[in-house]
Write a protein that holds these residues in place. Structure first.
Motif, mmCIF file in Angstrom:
data_model
loop_
_atom_site.group_PDB
_atom_site.id
_atom_site.type_symbol
_atom_site.label_atom_id
_atom_site.label_comp_id
_atom_site.label_asym_id
_atom_site.label_seq_id
_atom_site.Cartn_x
_atom_site.Cartn_y
_atom_site.Cartn_z
ATOM 1 N N PHE A 237 131.100 82.829 66.529
ATOM 2 C CA PHE A 237 131.673 84.504 66.717
ATOM 3 C C PHE A 237 131.096 84.743 68.307
ATOM 4 N N ASN A 238 131.452 85.246 68.909
ATOM 5 C CA ASN A 238 131.456 85.543 69.978
ATOM 6 C C ASN A 238 132.078 87.388 70.657
ATOM 7 N N GLY A 239 132.508 88.014 69.316
ATOM 8 C CA GLY A 239 133.657 89.079 69.870
ATOM 9 C C GLY A 239 134.706 89.472 70.501
ATOM 10 N N SER A 240 134.719 88.198 71.022
ATOM 11 C CA SER A 240 136.428 87.746 71.095
ATOM 12 C C SER A 240 136.805 86.695 70.516
ATOM 13 N N SER A 241 135.874 86.038 70.100
ATOM 14 C CA SER A 241 136.596 85.261 69.077
ATOM 15 C C SER A 241 135.794 84.660 68.338
ATOM 16 N N PHE A 242 136.629 84.052 67.269
ATOM 17 C CA PHE A 242 136.067 83.506 65.626
ATOM 18 C C PHE A 242 136.798 82.137 65.343
ATOM 19 N N GLU B 196 143.586 88.451 54.182
ATOM 20 C CA GLU B 196 144.979 89.154 55.074
ATOM 21 C C GLU B 196 143.922 89.184 56.712
ATOM 22 N N ALA B 197 142.781 89.115 56.480
ATOM 23 C CA ALA B 197 142.451 89.522 58.363
ATOM 24 C C ALA B 197 142.958 88.041 59.003
ATOM 25 N N PHE B 198 143.450 86.495 57.869
ATOM 26 C CA PHE B 198 143.343 85.718 58.624
ATOM 27 C C PHE B 198 144.919 85.638 57.883
ATOM 28 N N LYS B 199 145.538 86.470 58.577
ATOM 29 C CA LYS B 199 146.914 86.362 58.747
ATOM 30 C C LYS B 199 147.298 85.453 60.264
ATOM 31 N N ASN B 200 147.109 86.280 61.121
ATOM 32 C CA ASN B 200 147.215 86.141 62.342
ATOM 33 C C ASN B 200 146.366 84.503 63.252
ATOM 34 N N ILE B 201 145.801 83.540 62.458
ATOM 35 C CA ILE B 201 144.715 82.557 63.600
ATOM 36 C C ILE B 201 145.466 81.534 63.272
ATOM 37 N N ARG B 202 145.132 80.318 64.340
ATOM 38 C CA ARG B 202 145.288 79.809 64.309
ATOM 39 C C ARG B 202 144.713 78.604 63.270
ATOM 40 N N GLN B 203 145.430 77.710 63.080
ATOM 41 C CA GLN B 203 145.472 77.671 60.923
ATOM 42 C C GLN B 203 144.922 76.066 61.488
ATOM 43 N N SER B 204 144.633 74.909 60.865
ATOM 44 C CA SER B 204 144.578 73.553 60.576
ATOM 45 C C SER B 204 144.123 72.675 59.547
ATOM 46 N N HIS B 205 144.440 72.082 58.972
ATOM 47 C CA HIS B 205 144.017 71.478 57.669
ATOM 48 C C HIS B 205 142.769 71.077 57.836
ATOM 49 N N LEU B 206 141.960 70.814 56.098
ATOM 50 C CA LEU B 206 140.978 70.244 56.604
ATOM 51 C C LEU B 206 141.129 69.392 55.192
ATOM 52 N N SER B 207 141.486 69.657 54.164
ATOM 53 C CA SER B 207 141.081 68.201 52.871
ATOM 54 C C SER B 207 142.041 67.323 53.157
ATOM 55 N N ASN B 208 141.371 65.804 52.431
ATOM 56 C CA ASN B 208 142.261 64.600 52.785
ATOM 57 C C ASN B 208 142.372 64.614 54.283
ATOM 58 N N ARG B 209 140.840 64.462 55.114
ATOM 59 C CA ARG B 209 140.870 64.018 56.849
ATOM 60 C C ARG B 209 139.812 63.243 56.039
ATOM 61 N N THR B 210 139.840 62.105 57.154
ATOM 62 C CA THR B 210 138.837 61.585 58.034
ATOM 63 C C THR B 210 138.152 61.635 59.165
ATOM 64 N N LEU B 211 136.750 61.750 58.778
ATOM 65 C CA LEU B 211 136.319 61.810 60.392
ATOM 66 C C LEU B 211 135.434 61.832 60.836
ATOM 67 N N LYS C 66 137.055 92.139 62.797
ATOM 68 C CA LYS C 66 137.705 92.333 61.785
ATOM 69 C C LYS C 66 137.723 90.866 60.870
ATOM 70 N N ILE C 67 137.826 89.593 61.477
ATOM 71 C CA ILE C 67 138.407 88.579 60.469
ATOM 72 C C ILE C 67 136.613 87.812 60.836
ATOM 73 N N ALA C 68 135.431 88.099 61.502
ATOM 74 C CA ALA C 68 133.797 87.627 61.149
ATOM 75 C C ALA C 68 133.314 88.537 60.305
ATOM 76 N N GLU C 69 134.074 90.597 59.868
ATOM 77 C CA GLU C 69 133.033 91.001 59.049
ATOM 78 C C GLU C 69 134.337 90.417 57.078
ATOM 79 N N ALA C 70 135.469 89.459 57.827
ATOM 80 C CA ALA C 70 135.988 89.435 56.114
ATOM 81 C C ALA C 70 135.431 88.109 55.436
ATOM 82 N N ASP C 71 134.770 87.842 56.741
ATOM 83 C CA ASP C 71 134.145 86.180 56.590
ATOM 84 C C ASP C 71 132.490 86.335 55.588
ATOM 85 N N ASN C 72 132.289 86.887 55.467
ATOM 86 C CA ASN C 72 131.015 87.660 55.090
ATOM 87 C C ASN C 72 130.959 87.604 53.631
#
Length: 171
Positions: free
Chosen positions: A54-59, A92-107, A125-131
């Motif tokens: 988190f840097n103020g304008s991105s999360f 609620e705060a994450f409604k308009n963010i870019r999302q990708s898959h996390l489960s069942n992956r090989t990293l 607002k998103i960083a505050e919801a992260d708490n």
């Protein structure tokens, strides 16, 4: 012919020498195989780390594999307070963010994924919801050794990755 004790008989000395050499060779082979297996396991040991940026304008959230082998991510568990979530958009705060898959992956080793990313004026607002958000991942090595990790990044070795359907994060 003189009566020689059995342990002084040349044939017995040769036989006992061969027995001792055989036992030492067997022990050395078993120990060498054990060391080889441990080396093989260590050479493909995954080590996942969950991080937040988190840097103020991105999360963003990220997951990095700093280990030496691939991490087979079996499941993710994400909850907000005491409520288990199925998708990032359930927050609620994450409604308009870019999302990708996390489960069942090989990293792969030394790679990372970014399951959540946002740039814009609502980053605070998103960083505050992260708490109130908790994330838990269960992952395994290719030798089916498994670990649980949360945002504290202290892996706990477990027997196997098992989760109930109502707790499993689907995205």
């Amino acid at each position: 012919m003189a009566n020689i004790p059995w342990y002084k008989n040349p044939e017995m000395i040769v036989a006992l020498s061969a027995l001792i050499i055989g036992l030492v060779t067997a022990f050395t082979s078993i120990y060498s195989a054990y060391v080889d297996r441990e080396y093989a396991r260590a050479s493909v040991w995954p080590r996942l780390e969950i991080f937040r940026s988190f840097n103020g304008s991105s999360f963003s959230y990220g997951v990095n594999n700093s280990g030496t082998g691939p991490a087979l991510i079996k499941y993710a568990k994400v909850y907000d307070g005491s409520k288990y979530l199925k998708h990032w958009k359930d927050i609620e705060a994450f409604k308009n963010i870019r999302q990708s898959h996390l489960s069942n992956r090989t990293l792969s080793p030394q790679n990372s994924i970014t399951p959540v990313s946002y740039k814009g004026k609502d980053a605070q607002k998103i960083a505050e919801a992260d708490n109130s958000i908790s994330i838990e991942l269960c992952y395994c090595s290719i030798y089916d050794e498994c670990w649980l990790i949360d945002r504290n990044n202290r892996p706990e070795e477990i027997e196997a990755c098992m989760i109930s359907e109502e707790q499993q994060f689907l995205q």
